[in-house]
Design a protein around this motif. Structure first.
Motif, PDB file in Angstrom:
ATOM      1  N   LEU A   1       0.556  -1.301  -0.212  1.00 52.40           N
ATOM      2  CA  LEU A   1      -0.360   0.215   0.101  1.00 52.40           C
ATOM      3  C   LEU A   1       1.047   1.478   0.166  1.00 52.40           C
ATOM      4  N   SER A   2       0.494   1.740  -0.481  1.00 55.34           N
ATOM      5  CA  SER A   2       1.794   3.217  -1.225  1.00 55.34           C
ATOM      6  C   SER A   2       0.624   4.889  -1.147  1.00 55.34           C
ATOM      7  N   PHE A   3       1.303   5.421  -1.426  1.00 52.14           N
ATOM      8  CA  PHE A   3       0.188   7.213  -1.438  1.00 52.14           C
ATOM      9  C   PHE A   3       0.973   8.220  -2.489  1.00 52.14           C
ATOM     10  N   VAL A   4      -0.002   9.043  -3.316  1.00 50.18           N
ATOM     11  CA  VAL A   4       0.609   9.603  -4.288  1.00 50.18           C
ATOM     12  C   VAL A   4       0.380  10.790  -3.502  1.00 50.18           C
ATOM     13  N   GLU A   5       0.498  12.506  -3.668  1.00 47.72           N
ATOM     14  CA  GLU A   5      -0.539  13.086  -2.868  1.00 47.72           C
ATOM     15  C   GLU A   5      -0.863  13.927  -4.446  1.00 47.72           C
ATOM     16  N   GLY A   6      -2.024  14.401  -5.356  1.00 46.53           N
ATOM     17  CA  GLY A   6      -2.024  14.851  -6.197  1.00 46.53           C
ATOM     18  C   GLY A   6      -3.492  15.042  -6.116  1.00 46.53           C
ATOM     19  N   ASP A   7      -3.754  16.653  -6.784  1.00 45.60           N
ATOM     20  CA  ASP A   7      -5.154  16.870  -7.326  1.00 45.60           C
ATOM     21  C   ASP A   7      -6.043  16.339  -8.819  1.00 45.60           C
ATOM     22  N   LEU A   8      -7.477  15.435  -8.878  1.00 40.27           N
ATOM     23  CA  LEU A   8      -7.425  14.628 -10.060  1.00 40.27           C
ATOM     24  C   LEU A   8      -7.843  16.037 -11.300  1.00 40.27           C
ATOM     25  N   THR A   9      -8.282  16.776 -10.392  1.00 39.97           N
ATOM     26  CA  THR A   9      -8.885  18.273 -11.579  1.00 39.97           C
ATOM     27  C   THR A   9      -7.660  18.440 -12.430  1.00 39.97           C
ATOM     28  N   ASP A  10      -6.339  18.305 -12.176  1.00 35.17           N
ATOM     29  CA  ASP A  10      -5.224  18.612 -13.094  1.00 35.17           C
ATOM     30  C   ASP A  10      -5.177  17.130 -14.064  1.00 35.17           C
ATOM     31  N   ARG A  11      -4.966  17.934 -15.282  1.00 36.14           N
ATOM     32  CA  ARG A  11      -4.419  16.740 -16.694  1.00 36.14           C
ATOM     33  C   ARG A  11      -3.082  16.057 -16.616  1.00 36.14           C
ATOM     34  N   ALA A  12      -2.672  17.029 -15.693  1.00 37.50           N
ATOM     35  CA  ALA A  12      -1.011  16.060 -15.674  1.00 37.50           C
ATOM     36  C   ALA A  12      -0.964  15.287 -14.524  1.00 37.50           C
ATOM     37  N   VAL A  13      -1.636  15.872 -13.576  1.00 37.61           N
ATOM     38  CA  VAL A  13      -1.355  14.465 -12.313  1.00 37.61           C
ATOM     39  C   VAL A  13      -1.944  14.020 -12.908  1.00 37.61           C
ATOM     40  N   ILE A  14      -3.161  13.392 -13.893  1.00 31.93           N
ATOM     41  CA  ILE A  14      -3.606  11.972 -14.357  1.00 31.93           C
ATOM     42  C   ILE A  14      -2.901  11.615 -15.710  1.00 31.93           C
ATOM     43  N   ASP A  15      -2.345  12.686 -16.140  1.00 35.94           N
ATOM     44  CA  ASP A  15      -1.512  12.386 -17.448  1.00 35.94           C
ATOM     45  C   ASP A  15       0.120  11.003 -16.330  1.00 35.94           C
ATOM     46  N   GLU A  16       0.426  11.664 -15.518  1.00 36.71           N
ATOM     47  CA  GLU A  16       1.664  10.827 -14.888  1.00 36.71           C
ATOM     48  C   GLU A  16       0.930   9.489 -13.500  1.00 36.71           C
ATOM     49  N   LEU A  17      -0.012  10.114 -13.728  1.00 33.97           N
ATOM     50  CA  LEU A  17      -0.574   8.595 -12.344  1.00 33.97           C
ATOM     51  C   LEU A  17      -1.075   7.449 -13.970  1.00 33.97           C
ATOM     52  N   LEU A  18      -1.150   7.849 -14.943  1.00 34.74           N
ATOM     53  CA  LEU A  18      -1.300   6.210 -15.364  1.00 34.74           C
ATOM     54  C   LEU A  18      -0.255   5.625 -16.344  1.00 34.74           C
ATOM     55  N   ALA A  19       0.666   6.959 -16.577  1.00 34.16           N
ATOM     56  CA  ALA A  19       1.545   6.392 -17.175  1.00 34.16           C
ATOM     57  C   ALA A  19       2.875   6.120 -16.548  1.00 34.16           C
ATOM     58  N   VAL A  20       2.834   5.872 -15.311  1.00 29.87           N
ATOM     59  CA  VAL A  20       4.032   5.426 -14.666  1.00 29.87           C
ATOM     60  C   VAL A  20       3.761   5.062 -13.800  1.00 29.87           C
ATOM     61  N   HIS A  21       1.809   4.595 -13.379  1.00 33.49           N
ATOM     62  CA  HIS A  21       1.111   3.122 -12.386  1.00 33.49           C
ATOM     63  C   HIS A  21       0.034   2.062 -13.513  1.00 33.49           C
ATOM     64  N   LYS A  22       0.049   2.492 -14.400  1.00 30.68           N
ATOM     65  CA  LYS A  22      -0.617   1.604 -15.134  1.00 30.68           C
ATOM     66  C   LYS A  22      -1.678   1.088 -14.303  1.00 30.68           C
ATOM     67  N   PRO A  23      -2.724   1.205 -14.251  1.00 30.13           N
ATOM     68  CA  PRO A  23      -3.472   0.549 -13.216  1.00 30.13           C
ATOM     69  C   PRO A  23      -4.228  -0.024 -13.718  1.00 30.13           C
ATOM     70  N   ASP A  24      -4.791  -1.411 -13.844  1.00 32.95           N
ATOM     71  CA  ASP A  24      -5.617  -2.448 -13.701  1.00 32.95           C
ATOM     72  C   ASP A  24      -7.045  -2.299 -13.633  1.00 32.95           C
ATOM     73  N   THR A  25      -6.995  -1.475 -12.610  1.00 34.12           N
ATOM     74  CA  THR A  25      -8.544  -1.106 -11.908  1.00 34.12           C
ATOM     75  C   THR A  25      -8.546   0.159 -11.376  1.00 34.12           C
ATOM     76  N   ILE A  26      -8.893   1.216 -10.964  1.00 37.60           N
ATOM     77  CA  ILE A  26      -9.476   2.330 -11.236  1.00 37.60           C
ATOM     78  C   ILE A  26     -10.260   2.456 -10.122  1.00 37.60           C
ATOM     79  N   VAL A  27     -10.265   2.300  -8.376  1.00 39.78           N
ATOM     80  CA  VAL A  27     -11.820   2.674  -7.459  1.00 39.78           C
ATOM     81  C   VAL A  27     -11.817   4.160  -7.458  1.00 39.78           C
ATOM     82  N   HIS A  28     -12.635   5.216  -7.928  1.00 41.80           N
ATOM     83  CA  HIS A  28     -13.047   6.180  -7.843  1.00 41.80           C
ATOM     84  C   HIS A  28     -13.608   6.645  -6.507  1.00 41.80           C
ATOM     85  N   THR A  29     -13.264   7.172  -5.474  1.00 43.40           N
ATOM     86  CA  THR A  29     -13.941   7.523  -4.404  1.00 43.40           C
ATOM     87  C   THR A  29     -13.670   9.033  -4.412  1.00 43.40           C
TER      88      THR A  29
END
Length: 389
Positions: free
Chosen positions: A70-98
């Protein structure tokens, strides 16, 4: 495999991420910008339960549950750059969006907060959905907690997702119409429509989890160490009706019911809500649906007066003298509306598990009596206050 849990510092997101991490060797990544803490401070309140910072939480997860994935990244999901980095680096197979601004009353304060709520919630979801398309990750299972509030309060039984429409002798299944009653709830109606469009256009497998009013202080994973506790809001803006009533009882206030209070609302315990999300997140990719599926994450509908009376009865076990008082209803609402809502898919998902409302209230009191001073110090927050623009 990587599972991304957004809103990982939040009331539902934190225990959900913790449960998923305990049940899998896959990597579980939490993301949050800590905005919920700021919103509650903004209205002059606090969580009744002290909330450890994220580093302490992760350390406790390692020490108490031997969780090392279990790990953590601080980020604002309204920022497209944050999303791009999250997906490019971590490549999640599942997203639980709460992640969301979850308060209807907060969204109703003024135009500024209504705009903020709609921008924050809709932008985050759109960014994630378009990010999956643009990063060629449309096989990722996208799970979002929307809300049963998208249904409004119809007089007929609420289906689990769509509705049947008939016109000129022809019938068809159509998405349930948006009947939300607040600027917040409408964000989830829009999210539901956007997820449907994303599934149609991008073929993303989507689980739209329409979550009822959640109550409770603990799940299995949070009981063993105070550093693992999730937040508990009790103020007018962020405290749901059960949480406010329980906090009022602990502070010696009467539980106030507007009008008859016979109208029923949908509820689900925190334990059951977390279990449903964990089951979806951990579904084998070969077994999960490849379409868009709606789950009504509801245990049952409960009337406001039943909530108040149950709290009074359970309060006796904790030597709390809880009075239930009825006041003239200032709201224009049907005080006797008997909501019916189907939940077969969700009940199957958690294999019939269900925490009774009485058990949930008892659990809340076990926690809140420890933090009575905190509640009493902020008892003026039970009612709406005048906030700066």
């Amino acid at each position: 495999m990587v599972i991304l849990v957004t809103g990982g510092d939040g009331y539902i997101g934190w225990p959900t991420g913790l449960r998923i991490a305990r049940r899998t060797d896959d990597r579980v990544l939490l993301v949050d910008n800590f905005a919920r803490r700021e919103w509650v401070e903004d209205v002059g309140s606090v969580s009744a339960t002290p909330i450890a910072d994220i580093d302490e939480r992760l350390q406790a997860a390692r020490e108490v549950h031997d969780v090392h994935n279990l790990s953590f990244v601080e980020g604002d999901l309204t920022d497209r750059a944050v999303i791009d980095e999250l997906l490019a680096v971590h490549k999640p197979d599942t997203i639980v969006h709460t992640a969301a601004q979850p308060s209807a009353p907060y969204s109703q304060i003024n135009g500024e907060r209504a705009n903020y709520t709609q921008h924050n919630n809709l932008q985050a979801t759109r960014n994630l959905l378009w990010g999956l398309e643009e990063h060629d990750m449309t096989d990722t299972h996208f799970i979002e907690t929307t809300t049963t509030g998208v249904y409004g309060a119809p007089e007929f039984p609420i289906p689990e997702g769509g509705a049947t429409m008939e016109n000129q002798g022809e019938r068809d299944e159509v998405p349930f119409p948006a009947m939300a009653g607040s600027w917040y709830h409408l964000t989830k109606s829009h999210d539901a429509a956007n997820m449907r469009l994303a599934h149609q256009q991008f073929d993303i497998p989507i689980s739209d989890v329409r979550t009822a009013i959640v109550y409770g202080t603990e799940v299995e994973e949070t009981r063993e160490d105070d550093r693992l506790k999730t937040r508990f809001d009790f103020d007018y803006y962020f405290g749901t009706v059960t949480h406010r009533f329980c906090a009022q009882a602990v502070a010696g206030y009467p539980v106030t019911v507007y009008g008859k209070g016979e109208q029923r609302k949908p509820f689900v315990s925190l334990e059951d809500a977390v279990e449903g999300l964990a089951q979806l997140a951990l579904t084998d990719p070969n077994d999960r649906p490849d379409n868009l599926t709606v789950y009504n994450q509801v245990a049952r509908a409960i009337s406001i007066v039943e909530i108040a009376n149950t709290i009074a009865d359970v309060g006796d076990e904790f030597d709390l003298d809880v009075a239930v008082e009825h006041f003239e209803n200032p709201r224009d609402e049907d005080e006797t509306h008997k909501m019916e809502i189907e939940n077969d898919r969700y009940a199957d998902l958690i294999d019939g598990q269900s925490v009774t409302f009485e058990e949930g209230v008892r659990d809340i009191f076990k926690t809140l009596v420890r933090y009575q001073e905190t509640i009493e110090a902020h008892e003026d927050r039970f009612l709406p206050g005048v906030l700066e623009e």
